[in-house]
Design an enzyme around this catalytic site. Structure first.
Site, mmCIF file in Angstrom:
data_model
loop_
_atom_site.group_PDB
_atom_site.id
_atom_site.type_symbol
_atom_site.label_atom_id
_atom_site.label_comp_id
_atom_site.label_asym_id
_atom_site.label_seq_id
_atom_site.Cartn_x
_atom_site.Cartn_y
_atom_site.Cartn_z
ATOM 1 N N HIS A 1 6.750 41.360 175.223
ATOM 2 C CA HIS A 1 8.065 41.845 175.657
ATOM 3 C C HIS A 1 8.130 43.355 175.481
ATOM 4 C CE1 HIS A 1 10.588 37.912 175.515
ATOM 5 N NE2 HIS A 1 9.446 37.758 176.139
ATOM 6 N N TYR B 1 20.807 40.180 174.009
ATOM 7 C CA TYR B 1 21.721 40.263 172.859
ATOM 8 C C TYR B 1 23.104 40.593 173.404
ATOM 9 C CZ TYR B 1 17.771 40.568 169.571
ATOM 10 O OH TYR B 1 16.660 40.309 168.816
ATOM 11 N N PRO C 1 18.886 37.093 160.851
ATOM 12 C CA PRO C 1 17.824 37.124 161.867
ATOM 13 C C PRO C 1 18.083 38.023 163.076
ATOM 14 C CG PRO C 1 18.957 34.990 161.869
ATOM 15 C CD PRO C 1 19.518 35.763 160.738
ATOM 16 N N LYS D 1 13.402 40.469 161.846
ATOM 17 C CA LYS D 1 12.567 41.171 160.871
ATOM 18 C C LYS D 1 11.927 40.289 159.798
ATOM 19 C CE LYS D 1 12.484 45.146 162.402
ATOM 20 N NZ LYS D 1 11.685 44.650 163.493
ATOM 21 N N TYR E 1 12.953 48.081 165.957
ATOM 22 C CA TYR E 1 12.693 46.747 166.511
ATOM 23 C C TYR E 1 11.196 46.464 166.604
ATOM 24 C CZ TYR E 1 13.936 42.532 169.118
ATOM 25 O OH TYR E 1 14.120 41.229 169.500
HETATM 26 C C1 LIG Z 1 16.569 30.443 162.572
HETATM 27 C C2 LIG Z 1 15.735 31.561 162.049
HETATM 28 C C3 LIG Z 1 15.297 32.510 162.950
HETATM 29 C C4 LIG Z 1 14.478 33.533 162.505
HETATM 30 N N1 LIG Z 1 14.043 34.462 163.433
HETATM 31 C C5 LIG Z 1 13.197 35.431 163.028
HETATM 32 C C6 LIG Z 1 12.613 36.347 163.981
HETATM 33 O O1 LIG Z 1 12.886 36.297 165.204
HETATM 34 N N2 LIG Z 1 11.741 37.267 163.528
HETATM 35 C C7 LIG Z 1 11.411 37.336 162.204
HETATM 36 O O2 LIG Z 1 10.595 38.192 161.854
HETATM 37 N N3 LIG Z 1 11.922 36.486 161.288
HETATM 38 C C8 LIG Z 1 12.809 35.529 161.662
HETATM 39 N N4 LIG Z 1 13.299 34.621 160.744
HETATM 40 C C9 LIG Z 1 12.884 34.728 159.344
HETATM 41 C C10 LIG Z 1 11.513 34.097 159.081
HETATM 42 O O3 LIG Z 1 11.457 32.795 159.591
HETATM 43 C C11 LIG Z 1 11.225 34.113 157.582
HETATM 44 O O4 LIG Z 1 11.443 35.417 157.119
HETATM 45 C C12 LIG Z 1 9.785 33.669 157.280
HETATM 46 O O5 LIG Z 1 9.686 32.264 157.380
HETATM 47 C C13 LIG Z 1 9.341 34.111 155.879
HETATM 48 O O6 LIG Z 1 8.097 33.558 155.572
HETATM 49 P P1 LIG Z 1 7.708 33.207 154.065
HETATM 50 O O7 LIG Z 1 6.349 32.648 154.126
HETATM 51 O O8 LIG Z 1 8.007 34.361 153.214
HETATM 52 O O9 LIG Z 1 8.776 32.093 153.622
HETATM 53 P P2 LIG Z 1 8.965 30.605 154.134
HETATM 54 O O10 LIG Z 1 8.652 30.503 155.583
HETATM 55 O O11 LIG Z 1 10.312 30.186 153.661
HETATM 56 O O12 LIG Z 1 7.854 29.791 153.362
HETATM 57 C C14 LIG Z 1 7.983 29.470 151.999
HETATM 58 C C15 LIG Z 1 7.157 28.220 151.741
HETATM 59 O O13 LIG Z 1 7.174 27.923 150.354
HETATM 60 C C16 LIG Z 1 7.348 26.534 150.183
HETATM 61 N N5 LIG Z 1 7.904 26.335 148.841
HETATM 62 C C17 LIG Z 1 9.163 26.605 148.402
HETATM 63 N N6 LIG Z 1 9.304 26.305 147.114
HETATM 64 C C18 LIG Z 1 8.110 25.824 146.692
HETATM 65 C C19 LIG Z 1 7.633 25.304 145.441
HETATM 66 N N7 LIG Z 1 8.425 25.247 144.375
HETATM 67 N N8 LIG Z 1 6.337 24.894 145.350
HETATM 68 C C20 LIG Z 1 5.524 24.950 146.446
HETATM 69 N N9 LIG Z 1 5.938 25.408 147.656
HETATM 70 C C21 LIG Z 1 7.209 25.849 147.782
HETATM 71 C C22 LIG Z 1 8.268 26.144 151.330
HETATM 72 O O14 LIG Z 1 8.182 24.762 151.643
HETATM 73 C C23 LIG Z 1 7.736 27.002 152.452
HETATM 74 O O15 LIG Z 1 6.733 26.388 153.201
HETATM 75 C C24 LIG Z 1 14.120 33.602 161.147
HETATM 76 C C25 LIG Z 1 14.575 32.657 160.230
HETATM 77 C C26 LIG Z 1 15.386 31.644 160.661
HETATM 78 C C27 LIG Z 1 15.879 30.631 159.657
#
Ligand SMILES: Cc1cc2nc3c(=O)[nH]c(=O)nc-3n(C[C@H](O)[C@H](O)[C@H](O)COP(=O)(O)OP(=O)(O)OC[C@H]3O[C@@H](n4cnc5c(N)ncnc54)[C@H](O)[C@@H]3O)c2cc1C
Length: 399
Positions: A72, A201, A293, A297, A385
């Site tokens: 994009h 948006y 969201p 980011k 962005y």
């Molecule tokens: C609807 C939505 C839309 C989004 N859109 C965007 C976007 O367009 N662009 C963008 O950059 N970000 C977006 N985000 C944010 C993005 O999805 C998150 O920031 C991202 O998932 C972060 O990754 P992470 O690995 O840090 O955390 P998570 O994806 O939350 O992963 C954490 C993992 O740890 C596991 N866990 C938790 N506790 C424990 C435990 N005690 N023991 C073992 N495992 C555990 C969980 O099951 C999970 O799998 C969006 C979020 C949502 C909800």
């Protein structure tokens, strides 16, 4: 069990860190409390900054993304019944973003790790980290009904917003900065071609709307809704009518309607935990910070943390120097706060609060008009962005 780096959480942050460490010859064990199917289906992010794309490629996880991801070069901003395109490459020296769903990023990383990496244990729930300030920290966890201990050189909490590793930093040293927003998003996935080939948006008197996509035949759309909204109050017809009303602008087409295959309500929150490092424990991704969201980011911040941490751990094992590890929290927080600001800015500029004053609405419209008409204002949005520098040694600080 013992490993060099114990990683709690098998989301994008944990999986990518394990992969980068594997490529650097550093052992790790990933503990993930959910099933593989669950983490691979969890609908979330879709927009990948260029640095995220380059990192996934360098990690060997870019093949399907390059085939199926959609590049994009801009977004469409709609307000006051008008539509304005913000083009990224011309404002940012050639940068753009790729739309490739987080579910697919996770599937690619899981497959790679299971084929080539160290242990990745699903349904392994971490409870606590002991000895964070010693040189042999340990993660207590349950797997297959048995209480177990993973001893490590370092523990990394990639366990998301509700994770437990954060608690290893003593409470009196931990600072939390938080803001909640008085509205949520209703997100839907639909078997319908997207209405536009870039994200739309929309600011409207009825509230914010975002038209995104997952592929040329699957739409991903969001509506601002009140907190505690019940999904039962939103049958398909009401969702499509509301999206059409909010996204309407001169010359725009109504959305293509199709079966809605998934829907959920998500609250909007900003949150930062400082520091992101204490003793032998590090936090990365949503475990340390959450953004609403609107600025796309969250996933990208998680990738940036992991890049900085993987580089620092590699340096530590290659040279014995802990200098980059010691700088980890400060390096990441600089970028985190910029992304927090951008996400807050996008959110508060595009959403309307219940009872919002006409004065505040005029301020929002004035700001959106400034972005639409001033290359300087548009460039500031575009740079944020497509992503700011990560903070790696040797990287150009300004973009
Ligand atoms: C609807 C939505 C839309 C989004 N859109 C965007 C976007 O367009 N662009 C963008 O950059 N970000 C977006 N985000 C944010 C993005 O999805 C998150 O920031 C991202 O998932 C972060 O990754 P992470 O690995 O840090 O955390 P998570 O994806 O939350 O992963 C954490 C993992 O740890 C596991 N866990 C938790 N506790 C424990 C435990 N005690 N023991 C073992 N495992 C555990 C969980 O099951 C999970 O799998 C969006 C979020 C949502 C909800």
């Amino acid at each position: 069990m013992h490993t060099t780096v114990g990683i709690v959480g098998g989301g994008p942050a944990g999986l990518l860190l394990a992969r980068l460490l594997h490529l650097a010859g550093i052992d790790s064990v990933v503990l993930e409390n959910r099933t593989r199917a669950y983490v691979e289906q969890r609908q979330r992010a879709g927009i990948l900054e260029q640095t995220t794309v380059e990192t996934l490629r360098a990690a060997g996880a870019g093949e399907r993304m390059d085939r199926e991801g959609l590049v994009h070069h801009g977004i469409d901003l709609r307000f006051d019944g008008r539509s304005h395109r913000i083009g990224f490459p011309e404002l940012t020296g050639g940068r753009s973003v790729v739309l490739y769903a987080q579910t697919e990023v996770v599937k690619d990383l899981v497959a790679l790790h299971l084929a080539e990496g160290g242990p990745l244990l699903f349904e392994a729930e971490a409870h606590a980290v002991d000895g964070a300030d010693t040189d042999r920290p340990a993660v207590r966890y349950t797997h297959q009904g048995r209480e177990q201990t993973l001893t490590c050189d370092y523990v990394v909490g990639c366990d998301g917003f509700h994770g437990v590793v954060r608690n290893a930093i003593p409470e009196h040293l931990r600072r939390t900065y938080e803001r909640t927003y008085p509205y949520s998003w209703l997100g839907v996935l639909a078997d319908a071609p997207p209405v536009h080939d870039e994200l739309v948006y929309a600011h409207s008197g009825r509230g914010f709307a975002l038209a995104s996509m997952r592929s040329p035949v699957v739409s991903r759309c969001y509506l601002q809704v009140p907190d505690a909204t019940h999904l039962d109050d939103w049958p398909d017809g009401r969702i499509w009518d509301e999206l059409d009303a909010r996204l309407a602008a001169d010359g725009s087409r109504p959305l293509h309607r199709g079966p809605i295959t998934a829907r959920s309500v998500l609250p909007m929150r900003s949150h930062v935990t400082e520091p992101m490092h204490w003793g032998r424990v590090f936090l990365a991704g949503d475990a340390a910070h959450i953004v609403p969201p609107t600025g796309a980011k969250g996933l990208n911040l998680a990738v940036a943390d992991v890049l900085v941490l993987a580089r620092a751990l590699t340096e530590r094992y290659a040279t014995g120097s802990a200098e980059l590890l010691d700088a980890y929290s400060a390096t990441c927080l600089k970028r985190v706060w910029r992304a927090e600001h951008f996400s807050w800015f996008m959110t508060t500029t595009l959403h309307s609060e219940v009872g919002q004053s006409p004065f505040d609405t005029r301020l929002q419209l004035s700001q959106l008009d400034r972005i639409a008409t001033s290359p300087h204002a548009a460039a500031e949005l575009a740079h944020n962005y497509v992503g700011l520098p990560v903070g790696l040694p040797g990287e150009s600080p300004s973009r």
